[in-house]
Write an enzyme that holds these catalytic residues in place. Structure first.
Site, short mmCIF file in Angstrom:
data_model
loop_
_atom_site.label_atom_id
_atom_site.label_comp_id
_atom_site.label_asym_id
_atom_site.label_seq_id
_atom_site.Cartn_x
_atom_site.Cartn_y
_atom_site.Cartn_z
N CYS A 70 -5.20 5.79 -3.96
CA CYS A 70 -4.52 4.49 -3.92
C CYS A 70 -3.14 4.67 -4.53
O CYS A 70 -3.02 4.93 -5.73
CB CYS A 70 -5.33 3.45 -4.69
SG CYS A 70 -4.52 1.83 -4.81
N CYS A 122 0.87 -1.18 0.00
CA CYS A 122 0.00 0.00 0.00
C CYS A 122 0.90 1.23 0.00
O CYS A 122 1.60 1.49 0.98
CB CYS A 122 -0.92 0.01 1.22
SG CYS A 122 -1.91 1.52 1.34
#
EC number: 5.1.1.7
Length: 289
Positions: free
Chosen positions: A227, A76
């Site tokens: 993201c 991430c």
């Protein structure tokens, strides 16, 4: 059990961060992760980040990521920026640049003087089997140096780039990302049978050769405000298709990221992502509640 936590966000992609480095924490169950991430009955977050001592040579820390559905995932990017701010703010390191162990290797995170964080995101992978993406029976079409693949989405054909940034991404270019039915198509792509590990679905609008708008329906989390790995996957696909030139400004609903990639010269080059990281608040929560 009382659990101390820090709430953080990177461009609106929000996280519950736990310090398992200063003292070992008991293993969290998927149900406990879901409870902590619940926005009504818990703290609320897209993902939970766990800081631990490394288990490999050459790393300063270990970084684990859990989606709000309780499942552990590989990477991430927005969380990585929050990670390095967390360990710096907590005095766990005095280094401006740290090497961090993730599920599939090591990444380098650098905290800049202006408060932004630069993350070495590694090189993108386009080989379908390594995404993983099942292309059996599909006829791809070449565009630039990329291959676009037809994907049946609710009876309509969508042409996607399949990219791994340590986690799987399906990227398509759309004319108007705000008007596009991301919430309808996103879950259909995320759970498409051709992606055995599910996939993050990215929807990118080209503004110029150095600027895009992006929405991502994340695997296990739904649409998020930003993201980081999705931004990297989208930029890599766009450069490979001949649509973009580095560096690229990526506008998300939560903020702006800057992605650099020398992939036009060397596809093995790492993507570099720069963006913000912020602490929202700290607190304690009773895990038995």
């Amino acid at each position: 059990m009382k659990l101390s936590f820090t709430k953080m966000h990177g461009a609106g992609n929000d996280f519950v961060v736990l310090d398992g480095y200063s003292r070992a924490l008991p293993p969290l169950t998927e149900a406990q992760v879901r409870a902590l991430a619940n926005r009504h009955f818990g703290i609320g977050a897209d993902q939970l980040l766990l800081v631990e001592k490394p288990t490999v040579d050459g790393a300063d820390f270990k970084y684990r990521i859990f989606n709000c559905d309780g499942g552990e995932v590989e990477h991430c990017g927005n969380g990585a920026r929050c990670f390095v701010k967390f360990v710096s703010d907590r005095g766990l390191t005095d280094k401006r640049s740290v090497r961090v162990q993730v599920m599939k290797g090591l990444i380098t995170l650098t905290l800049q003087d202006n408060g932004e964080v630069v993350v070495d995101m590694g090189a993108p992978v386009f080989a379908p089997a390594q995404v993983p993406f099942d292309v059996s029976g599909l006829d791809g079409r070449a565009e630039g140096r990329d291959t676009l693949w037809p994907l049946d989405v609710g009876g309509a054909t969508r042409w996607i780039s399949a990219v791994s940034m340590g986690n799987p991404h399906a990227v398509q270019v759309v004319d108007d990302v705000e008007a596009y039915p991301v919430l309808e198509e996103g879950p259909l792509i995320e759970r498409h049978a051709r992606f055995p590990q599910r996939v993050n679905a990215g929807f990118m609008q080209i503004v110029s050769r150095h600027e895009v708008k992006l929405r991502v329906y994340e695997r296990g989390a739904g649409e998020t405000l930003a993201c980081g790995t999705g931004a990297c996957a989208a930029v890599a696909a766009g450069i490979r298709r001949g649509l973009l030139d580095s560096p690229v400004t990526v506008h998300t609903h939560g903020g702006t990221l800057t992605i650099g990639w020398d992939g036009a010269r060397d596809e093995a080059a790492a993507l570099m992502m720069a963006g913000p990281a912020a602490t929202v608040f700290e607190g304690e929560i009773d895990l038995t509640a």
